[in-house]
Design an enzyme around this catalytic site. Sequence first.
Site, short mmCIF file in Angstrom:
data_model
loop_
_atom_site.label_atom_id
_atom_site.label_comp_id
_atom_site.label_asym_id
_atom_site.label_seq_id
_atom_site.Cartn_x
_atom_site.Cartn_y
_atom_site.Cartn_z
N ARG A 39 0.83 -1.22 0.00
CA ARG A 39 0.00 0.00 0.00
C ARG A 39 0.86 1.26 0.00
O ARG A 39 0.49 2.27 -0.61
CB ARG A 39 -0.93 0.00 1.22
CG ARG A 39 -2.06 -0.96 1.05
CD ARG A 39 -2.97 -0.98 2.25
NE ARG A 39 -4.17 -1.75 1.95
CZ ARG A 39 -5.10 -2.06 2.82
NH1 ARG A 39 -5.00 -1.67 4.06
NH2 ARG A 39 -6.16 -2.75 2.46
N LYS A 204 -16.69 -17.93 4.10
CA LYS A 204 -18.12 -17.66 4.21
C LYS A 204 -18.72 -17.15 2.91
O LYS A 204 -18.20 -16.22 2.31
CB LYS A 204 -18.36 -16.66 5.32
CG LYS A 204 -18.06 -17.29 6.65
CD LYS A 204 -18.32 -16.36 7.78
CE LYS A 204 -17.90 -17.01 9.08
NZ LYS A 204 -17.50 -16.05 10.07
N GLY A 365 -6.23 -10.40 1.55
CA GLY A 365 -5.01 -10.74 2.29
C GLY A 365 -4.60 -12.20 2.16
O GLY A 365 -3.42 -12.51 1.97
N GLY A 388 -11.91 -5.50 1.18
CA GLY A 388 -13.34 -5.16 1.20
C GLY A 388 -13.74 -4.28 0.01
O GLY A 388 -14.81 -4.46 -0.57
#
Length: 410
Positions: A39, A204, A365, A388
Amino acid sequence: MIKNIKTISDFNFKNKTALLRTDFNVPVNKYHKITDDTRIQYSIPTIQKIISEKGKVVIISHFGRPKGFPSKTYSLKFLIPILSKILKLSVKFFENCIGKNVEKKVNELENGDVLLLENLRFYKEEEEENENFAFELSKLGDIYVNDAFGASHRSHTSITVLPKLFQEKKCIGFLMQKEIQFLNKFFLSKKENRPITILLGGAKISSKIEIIENIINFADHILIGGGMSYPFILKKGGRIGNSLIEKEKNKMIKIEKILTKIINKCQKKNILHLPKDVIITNSFNNTKTTKISSIYSIPDGWTGLDIGPSSIKYFCDFIEQSKTILWNGPVGVFENPNFSLGTISIAEKIAKTTEKGAFSLVGGGDSIAALKMGGYDKKISYLSTGGGALLESLKKKVLPGIKSLILNNN
Ligand code: AMP
Protein backbone atom coordinates in the site's frame (compact mmCIF):
# COMPACT_ATOMS: atom_id res chain seq x y z
CA MET A 1 -16.73 3.82 -14.06
CA ILE A 2 -14.38 6.76 -14.23
CA LYS A 3 -16.73 9.18 -16.01
CA ASN A 4 -17.04 12.67 -14.51
CA ILE A 5 -14.17 12.10 -12.14
CA LYS A 6 -10.94 14.06 -12.39
CA THR A 7 -7.67 12.22 -12.16
CA ILE A 8 -4.43 13.53 -10.75
CA SER A 9 -3.20 14.15 -14.30
CA ASP A 10 -5.84 16.89 -14.63
CA PHE A 11 -3.99 19.07 -12.10
CA ASN A 12 -0.68 20.85 -11.86
CA PHE A 13 0.36 21.19 -8.24
CA LYS A 14 2.87 24.05 -8.53
CA ASN A 15 2.54 26.17 -5.36
CA LYS A 16 -0.50 24.12 -4.37
CA THR A 17 -1.05 21.91 -1.33
CA ALA A 18 -2.51 18.48 -2.01
CA LEU A 19 -4.56 16.97 0.79
CA LEU A 20 -3.84 13.34 0.02
CA ARG A 21 -5.99 10.59 1.56
CA THR A 22 -3.96 7.38 1.50
CA ASP A 23 -4.65 3.96 2.96
CA PHE A 24 -1.58 3.37 5.10
CA ASN A 25 -3.41 0.72 7.12
CA VAL A 26 -0.54 -1.71 6.49
CA PRO A 27 -0.25 -5.11 8.14
CA VAL A 28 2.28 -5.20 11.00
CA ASN A 29 3.65 -8.00 13.18
CA LYS A 30 3.76 -8.02 16.99
CA TYR A 31 7.01 -6.01 16.93
CA HIS A 32 5.26 -3.33 14.85
CA LYS A 33 7.29 -4.21 11.76
CA ILE A 34 5.49 -3.85 8.43
CA THR A 35 4.89 -7.28 6.91
CA ASP A 36 3.62 -6.00 3.55
CA ASP A 37 4.39 -2.49 2.31
CA THR A 38 2.45 -2.75 -1.00
CA ARG A 39 0.00 0.00 0.00
CA ILE A 40 2.88 2.38 0.70
CA GLN A 41 4.82 1.46 -2.44
CA TYR A 42 1.76 1.88 -4.67
CA SER A 43 1.05 5.37 -3.25
CA ILE A 44 4.51 6.71 -4.12
CA PRO A 45 3.86 7.71 -7.79
CA THR A 46 1.09 10.09 -6.68
CA ILE A 47 3.30 11.74 -4.05
CA GLN A 48 6.17 11.98 -6.52
CA LYS A 49 4.05 13.68 -9.16
CA ILE A 50 2.96 16.36 -6.69
CA ILE A 51 6.44 17.10 -5.37
CA SER A 52 8.05 16.99 -8.82
CA GLU A 53 5.63 19.77 -9.83
CA LYS A 54 6.78 21.77 -6.79
CA GLY A 55 3.62 21.25 -4.82
CA LYS A 56 3.24 20.33 -1.15
CA VAL A 57 1.74 17.09 0.14
CA VAL A 58 -0.27 16.72 3.32
CA ILE A 59 -1.03 13.04 3.89
CA ILE A 60 -4.00 11.86 5.93
CA SER A 61 -4.70 8.19 6.68
CA HIS A 62 -6.12 5.82 9.24
CA PHE A 63 -4.33 2.88 10.85
CA GLY A 64 -5.98 0.10 12.82
CA ARG A 65 -9.01 0.61 15.01
CA PRO A 66 -8.13 3.06 17.79
CA LYS A 67 -11.87 3.72 18.25
CA GLY A 68 -11.68 7.51 18.53
CA PHE A 69 -8.85 7.82 21.05
CA PRO A 70 -5.17 8.74 20.56
CA SER A 71 -2.87 5.82 21.35
CA LYS A 72 0.82 5.07 20.77
CA THR A 73 0.00 1.66 19.28
CA TYR A 74 -1.90 3.22 16.43
CA SER A 75 0.28 6.27 15.78
CA LEU A 76 1.35 6.74 12.16
CA LYS A 77 4.76 8.01 13.28
CA PHE A 78 6.36 4.61 12.57
CA LEU A 79 5.90 5.26 8.84
CA ILE A 80 8.30 8.20 8.75
CA PRO A 81 11.50 6.16 8.14
CA ILE A 82 10.04 4.01 5.34
CA LEU A 83 8.37 6.97 3.59
CA SER A 84 11.51 9.12 3.89
CA LYS A 85 13.64 6.27 2.55
CA ILE A 86 11.46 5.55 -0.49
CA LEU A 87 10.90 9.22 -1.32
CA LYS A 88 14.55 10.13 -0.60
CA LEU A 89 13.55 13.17 1.44
CA SER A 90 12.85 13.94 5.05
CA VAL A 91 9.11 13.42 5.55
CA LYS A 92 7.67 15.67 8.27
CA PHE A 93 5.18 14.51 10.87
CA PHE A 94 2.67 16.19 13.15
CA GLU A 95 0.96 14.46 16.07
CA ASN A 96 -2.55 15.62 15.24
CA CYS A 97 -4.64 15.86 12.08
CA ILE A 98 -6.78 18.95 12.76
CA GLY A 99 -6.47 22.22 14.67
CA LYS A 100 -4.58 25.51 14.72
CA ASN A 101 -1.16 23.90 15.27
CA VAL A 102 -1.63 21.60 12.28
CA GLU A 103 -2.70 24.55 10.13
CA LYS A 104 0.44 26.45 11.23
CA LYS A 105 2.62 23.47 10.30
CA VAL A 106 0.93 23.23 6.90
CA ASN A 107 1.44 26.95 6.26
CA GLU A 108 5.14 26.57 7.01
CA LEU A 109 5.61 23.87 4.34
CA GLU A 110 7.77 24.66 1.34
CA ASN A 111 7.22 23.43 -2.18
CA GLY A 112 8.33 19.79 -2.45
CA ASP A 113 7.69 19.07 1.26
CA VAL A 114 5.71 16.05 2.47
CA LEU A 115 3.87 16.17 5.80
CA LEU A 116 2.24 13.12 7.34
CA LEU A 117 -0.51 13.82 9.87
CA GLU A 118 -1.56 11.62 12.77
CA ASN A 119 -4.16 8.84 12.49
CA LEU A 120 -7.58 10.16 11.46
CA ARG A 121 -9.29 7.55 13.61
CA PHE A 122 -7.94 9.19 16.78
CA TYR A 123 -11.14 11.20 16.28
CA LYS A 124 -14.37 9.22 16.48
CA GLU A 125 -15.79 11.76 14.03
CA GLU A 126 -13.77 10.16 11.21
CA GLU A 127 -16.10 7.16 11.19
CA GLU A 128 -19.27 9.26 11.56
CA GLU A 129 -19.42 11.25 8.31
CA ASN A 130 -19.04 14.40 10.39
CA GLU A 131 -19.37 17.79 8.67
CA ASN A 132 -17.35 19.72 11.29
CA PHE A 133 -14.46 17.27 11.21
CA ALA A 134 -14.50 17.45 7.40
CA PHE A 135 -14.47 21.25 7.54
CA GLU A 136 -11.42 21.24 9.84
CA LEU A 137 -9.58 18.85 7.51
CA SER A 138 -10.53 20.87 4.43
CA LYS A 139 -8.43 23.80 5.71
CA LEU A 140 -5.27 21.76 5.13
CA GLY A 141 -5.11 21.67 1.34
CA ASP A 142 -6.08 23.26 -1.98
CA ILE A 143 -6.77 20.04 -3.89
CA TYR A 144 -8.16 16.81 -2.42
CA VAL A 145 -6.65 13.61 -3.79
CA ASN A 146 -8.09 10.20 -2.94
CA ASP A 147 -5.56 7.39 -3.33
CA ALA A 148 -7.03 5.23 -0.59
CA PHE A 149 -8.73 2.46 -2.58
CA GLY A 150 -8.60 0.10 0.43
CA ALA A 151 -10.76 2.54 2.43
CA SER A 152 -13.03 3.79 -0.33
CA HIS A 153 -15.84 1.36 0.49
CA ARG A 154 -16.19 3.08 3.86
CA SER A 155 -18.59 5.95 4.40
CA HIS A 156 -16.13 7.81 6.57
CA THR A 157 -15.60 11.57 6.83
CA SER A 158 -12.28 11.79 4.96
CA ILE A 159 -13.64 9.55 2.18
CA THR A 160 -17.15 10.87 1.59
CA VAL A 161 -17.77 14.23 3.28
CA LEU A 162 -14.37 15.90 2.87
CA PRO A 163 -14.16 15.77 -0.96
CA LYS A 164 -17.53 17.51 -1.25
CA LEU A 165 -15.96 20.61 0.31
CA PHE A 166 -13.45 20.87 -2.54
CA GLN A 167 -16.03 21.32 -5.33
CA GLU A 168 -14.10 20.81 -8.62
CA LYS A 169 -10.72 20.58 -6.92
CA LYS A 170 -10.77 16.89 -6.16
CA CYS A 171 -9.44 13.85 -7.97
CA ILE A 172 -8.21 10.28 -7.72
CA GLY A 173 -4.51 9.46 -7.51
CA PHE A 174 -2.56 6.97 -9.60
CA LEU A 175 -3.24 4.03 -7.26
CA MET A 176 -7.00 4.53 -7.44
CA GLN A 177 -6.79 5.01 -11.19
CA LYS A 178 -5.02 1.66 -11.58
CA GLU A 179 -7.49 -0.22 -9.38
CA ILE A 180 -10.44 1.18 -11.36
CA GLN A 181 -8.76 0.63 -14.72
CA PHE A 182 -7.94 -3.02 -13.92
CA LEU A 183 -11.40 -3.75 -12.54
CA ASN A 184 -12.81 -2.33 -15.77
CA LYS A 185 -10.95 -5.05 -17.65
CA PHE A 186 -13.61 -7.34 -16.15
CA PHE A 187 -16.64 -5.06 -16.25
CA LEU A 188 -16.05 -3.67 -19.75
CA SER A 189 -14.29 -6.65 -21.23
CA LYS A 190 -13.26 -6.78 -24.85
CA LYS A 191 -13.53 -9.90 -26.96
CA GLU A 192 -9.77 -10.34 -27.13
CA ASN A 193 -9.59 -10.42 -23.30
CA ARG A 194 -11.83 -13.48 -23.04
CA PRO A 195 -12.25 -15.99 -21.55
CA ILE A 196 -12.62 -14.21 -18.21
CA THR A 197 -12.30 -16.50 -15.19
CA ILE A 198 -13.16 -15.45 -11.67
CA LEU A 199 -12.19 -17.69 -8.77
CA LEU A 200 -13.79 -17.05 -5.39
CA GLY A 201 -12.86 -18.91 -2.24
CA GLY A 202 -12.75 -18.28 1.49
CA ALA A 203 -14.80 -19.36 4.42
CA LYS A 204 -18.12 -17.66 4.21
CA ILE A 205 -20.47 -17.30 1.31
CA SER A 206 -22.63 -14.57 2.89
CA SER A 207 -20.03 -11.88 2.19
CA LYS A 208 -19.54 -12.92 -1.43
CA ILE A 209 -22.84 -14.28 -2.72
CA GLU A 210 -23.91 -10.93 -4.17
CA ILE A 211 -20.65 -10.87 -6.10
CA ILE A 212 -21.51 -14.17 -7.76
CA GLU A 213 -24.91 -12.77 -8.64
CA ASN A 214 -23.26 -9.83 -10.41
CA ILE A 215 -20.29 -11.51 -12.10
CA ILE A 216 -22.58 -14.00 -13.84
CA ASN A 217 -23.27 -11.08 -16.17
CA PHE A 218 -19.75 -10.86 -17.57
CA ALA A 219 -17.58 -13.83 -16.48
CA ASP A 220 -17.06 -16.82 -18.77
CA HIS A 221 -16.13 -19.12 -15.90
CA ILE A 222 -16.84 -18.76 -12.21
CA LEU A 223 -14.91 -21.15 -9.99
CA ILE A 224 -16.08 -21.53 -6.41
CA GLY A 225 -13.77 -23.15 -3.83
CA GLY A 226 -13.24 -23.37 -0.07
CA GLY A 227 -16.06 -23.10 2.44
CA MET A 228 -17.99 -21.05 -0.12
CA SER A 229 -18.75 -24.14 -2.15
CA TYR A 230 -20.68 -26.11 0.49
CA PRO A 231 -24.00 -24.24 0.29
CA PHE A 232 -24.04 -25.04 -3.45
CA ILE A 233 -23.28 -28.71 -2.81
CA LEU A 234 -26.07 -28.93 -0.21
CA LYS A 235 -28.49 -27.23 -2.58
CA LYS A 236 -27.62 -29.83 -5.22
CA GLY A 237 -28.45 -32.63 -2.78
CA GLY A 238 -24.89 -33.50 -1.70
CA ARG A 239 -23.80 -34.58 1.79
CA ILE A 240 -21.10 -32.35 3.27
CA GLY A 241 -20.49 -34.07 6.64
CA ASN A 242 -19.22 -31.55 9.17
CA SER A 243 -17.92 -29.08 6.58
CA LEU A 244 -18.31 -25.37 7.10
CA ILE A 245 -21.75 -23.90 6.68
CA GLU A 246 -23.20 -20.66 7.98
CA LYS A 247 -26.02 -21.30 10.40
CA GLU A 248 -27.15 -17.79 11.34
CA LYS A 249 -30.83 -17.58 10.41
CA ASN A 250 -30.85 -14.18 8.68
CA LYS A 251 -27.80 -15.06 6.66
CA MET A 252 -29.24 -18.47 5.70
CA ILE A 253 -32.41 -16.86 4.36
CA LYS A 254 -30.43 -14.37 2.30
CA ILE A 255 -28.04 -17.06 1.00
CA GLU A 256 -30.90 -19.40 0.10
CA LYS A 257 -32.73 -16.72 -1.89
CA ILE A 258 -29.73 -15.62 -3.94
CA LEU A 259 -28.44 -19.21 -4.38
CA THR A 260 -31.67 -20.22 -6.08
CA LYS A 261 -31.43 -17.22 -8.40
CA ILE A 262 -27.80 -17.97 -9.24
CA ILE A 263 -28.40 -21.66 -9.89
CA ASN A 264 -31.36 -20.89 -12.14
CA LYS A 265 -29.40 -18.29 -14.08
CA CYS A 266 -26.42 -20.62 -14.46
CA GLN A 267 -28.54 -23.46 -15.78
CA LYS A 268 -28.86 -21.48 -19.01
CA LYS A 269 -25.15 -20.79 -19.27
CA ASN A 270 -22.89 -23.45 -17.85
CA ILE A 271 -20.41 -21.09 -16.21
CA LEU A 272 -20.48 -21.96 -12.53
CA HIS A 273 -17.95 -24.63 -11.61
CA LEU A 274 -17.73 -26.34 -8.23
CA PRO A 275 -15.00 -28.63 -6.84
CA LYS A 276 -15.38 -32.33 -7.61
CA ASP A 277 -13.36 -33.80 -4.77
CA VAL A 278 -12.07 -32.55 -1.43
CA ILE A 279 -9.47 -33.45 1.17
CA ILE A 280 -11.41 -34.45 4.26
CA THR A 281 -10.31 -35.09 7.82
CA ASN A 282 -11.75 -36.18 11.13
CA SER A 283 -8.79 -34.72 13.02
CA PHE A 284 -7.56 -31.27 12.02
CA ASN A 285 -3.88 -31.69 13.02
CA ASN A 286 -3.18 -35.25 11.97
CA THR A 287 -2.32 -35.92 8.32
CA LYS A 288 -2.86 -39.66 8.78
CA THR A 289 -6.55 -39.04 9.06
CA THR A 290 -6.92 -37.13 5.82
CA LYS A 291 -8.37 -38.71 2.71
CA ILE A 292 -9.89 -37.77 -0.62
CA SER A 293 -13.65 -37.79 -0.97
CA SER A 294 -16.20 -36.73 -3.55
CA ILE A 295 -17.46 -33.33 -2.42
CA TYR A 296 -21.02 -34.70 -2.74
CA SER A 297 -20.58 -37.54 -0.24
CA ILE A 298 -18.53 -36.42 2.76
CA PRO A 299 -19.25 -38.80 5.68
CA ASP A 300 -20.63 -37.49 8.97
CA GLY A 301 -17.86 -36.53 11.36
CA TRP A 302 -15.55 -35.60 8.47
CA THR A 303 -14.79 -32.08 7.27
CA GLY A 304 -13.69 -30.92 3.81
CA LEU A 305 -10.74 -28.56 4.23
CA ASP A 306 -9.09 -28.35 0.81
CA ILE A 307 -9.95 -29.09 -2.79
CA GLY A 308 -8.73 -32.49 -3.99
CA PRO A 309 -6.52 -33.46 -6.98
CA SER A 310 -9.37 -33.76 -9.53
CA SER A 311 -10.69 -30.33 -8.50
CA ILE A 312 -7.21 -28.81 -8.75
CA LYS A 313 -6.90 -30.11 -12.31
CA TYR A 314 -10.45 -29.07 -13.18
CA PHE A 315 -9.92 -25.50 -11.90
CA CYS A 316 -6.38 -25.19 -13.32
CA ASP A 317 -7.60 -26.18 -16.81
CA PHE A 318 -10.05 -23.23 -16.78
CA ILE A 319 -7.37 -20.87 -15.52
CA GLU A 320 -4.89 -22.03 -18.16
CA GLN A 321 -7.23 -21.22 -21.04
CA SER A 322 -8.17 -17.78 -19.66
CA LYS A 323 -6.96 -14.39 -20.82
CA THR A 324 -8.26 -12.42 -17.83
CA ILE A 325 -8.27 -13.85 -14.30
CA LEU A 326 -9.45 -12.55 -10.96
CA TRP A 327 -8.83 -14.42 -7.72
CA ASN A 328 -10.11 -13.69 -4.24
CA GLY A 329 -10.08 -16.16 -1.34
CA PRO A 330 -8.28 -19.46 -0.60
CA VAL A 331 -9.79 -22.77 -1.74
CA GLY A 332 -8.87 -24.45 1.54
CA VAL A 333 -7.52 -23.88 5.03
CA PHE A 334 -4.19 -22.98 3.47
CA GLU A 335 -2.72 -21.75 6.78
CA ASN A 336 -2.33 -25.45 7.69
CA PRO A 337 0.20 -27.24 5.42
CA ASN A 338 -2.07 -30.33 5.35
CA PHE A 339 -4.69 -28.31 3.51
CA SER A 340 -2.68 -25.79 1.49
CA LEU A 341 -1.96 -27.74 -1.71
CA GLY A 342 -5.12 -26.63 -3.51
CA THR A 343 -4.58 -22.93 -2.84
CA ILE A 344 -0.85 -23.03 -3.64
CA SER A 345 -1.55 -24.95 -6.89
CA ILE A 346 -4.07 -22.28 -7.91
CA ALA A 347 -1.55 -19.54 -7.09
CA GLU A 348 1.08 -21.29 -9.21
CA LYS A 349 -1.26 -21.80 -12.16
CA ILE A 350 -2.39 -18.15 -12.14
CA ALA A 351 1.27 -17.03 -12.05
CA LYS A 352 2.21 -19.34 -14.94
CA THR A 353 -0.80 -18.31 -17.03
CA THR A 354 0.14 -14.66 -16.42
CA GLU A 355 3.67 -15.38 -17.63
CA LYS A 356 2.15 -16.70 -20.84
CA GLY A 357 0.36 -13.37 -21.42
CA ALA A 358 -2.90 -13.43 -19.44
CA PHE A 359 -3.90 -10.53 -17.19
CA SER A 360 -4.34 -11.43 -13.52
CA LEU A 361 -5.76 -9.43 -10.63
CA VAL A 362 -5.53 -10.88 -7.14
CA GLY A 363 -7.06 -9.31 -4.04
CA GLY A 364 -7.62 -10.15 -0.41
CA GLY A 365 -5.01 -10.74 2.29
CA ASP A 366 -5.24 -14.55 2.20
CA SER A 367 -4.82 -14.95 -1.56
CA ILE A 368 -1.87 -12.56 -1.59
CA ALA A 369 -0.34 -14.39 1.39
CA ALA A 370 -0.72 -17.70 -0.50
CA LEU A 371 1.00 -16.19 -3.56
CA LYS A 372 3.85 -15.03 -1.35
CA MET A 373 4.14 -18.47 0.29
CA GLY A 374 4.85 -19.96 -3.10
CA GLY A 375 6.96 -16.99 -4.31
CA TYR A 376 4.45 -16.19 -7.07
CA ASP A 377 3.37 -12.67 -6.03
CA LYS A 378 5.79 -10.83 -8.37
CA LYS A 379 4.41 -12.75 -11.34
CA ILE A 380 0.84 -11.47 -10.95
CA SER A 381 -0.24 -8.54 -13.15
CA TYR A 382 -1.71 -6.56 -10.27
CA LEU A 383 -2.16 -7.14 -6.54
CA SER A 384 -5.16 -5.13 -5.41
CA THR A 385 -4.65 -2.96 -2.31
CA GLY A 386 -8.29 -3.36 -1.33
CA GLY A 387 -9.87 -6.42 0.28
CA GLY A 388 -13.34 -5.16 1.20
CA ALA A 389 -13.19 -2.43 -1.46
CA LEU A 390 -12.46 -4.99 -4.17
CA LEU A 391 -15.37 -7.18 -3.07
CA GLU A 392 -17.75 -4.22 -2.93
CA SER A 393 -16.67 -3.16 -6.44
CA LEU A 394 -17.36 -6.66 -7.71
CA LYS A 395 -20.92 -6.36 -6.46
CA LYS A 396 -21.14 -3.57 -9.03
CA LYS A 397 -21.38 -1.02 -6.33
CA VAL A 398 -19.86 2.38 -7.01
CA LEU A 399 -17.73 2.81 -3.91
CA PRO A 400 -18.71 5.73 -1.64
CA GLY A 401 -15.19 7.14 -2.07
CA ILE A 402 -15.60 7.20 -5.83
CA LYS A 403 -19.17 8.49 -5.76
CA SER A 404 -18.12 11.51 -3.69
CA LEU A 405 -15.63 12.50 -6.39
CA ILE A 406 -18.14 12.59 -9.21
CA LEU A 407 -18.44 16.20 -10.38
CA ASN A 408 -21.84 17.96 -10.26
CA ASN A 409 -23.02 15.37 -7.76
CA ASN A 410 -22.95 17.53 -4.66
P1 AMP B 1 -12.73 -15.28 3.98
O1 AMP B 1 -12.35 -14.27 5.02
O2 AMP B 1 -14.19 -15.54 3.90
O3 AMP B 1 -12.10 -14.95 2.64
O4 AMP B 1 -12.10 -16.65 4.46
C1 AMP B 1 -10.73 -16.93 4.54
C2 AMP B 1 -10.55 -18.17 5.36
O5 AMP B 1 -11.27 -19.22 4.76
C3 AMP B 1 -9.14 -18.67 5.49
O6 AMP B 1 -8.68 -18.43 6.78
C4 AMP B 1 -9.26 -20.19 5.22
O7 AMP B 1 -8.62 -20.98 6.19
C5 AMP B 1 -10.74 -20.42 5.29
N1 AMP B 1 -11.23 -21.57 4.49
C6 AMP B 1 -11.01 -21.83 3.22
N2 AMP B 1 -11.59 -23.00 2.86
C7 AMP B 1 -12.19 -23.49 3.97
C8 AMP B 1 -12.92 -24.68 4.25
N3 AMP B 1 -13.15 -25.60 3.32
N4 AMP B 1 -13.37 -24.85 5.51
C9 AMP B 1 -13.12 -23.92 6.46
N5 AMP B 1 -12.43 -22.79 6.25
C10 AMP B 1 -11.96 -22.57 5.01
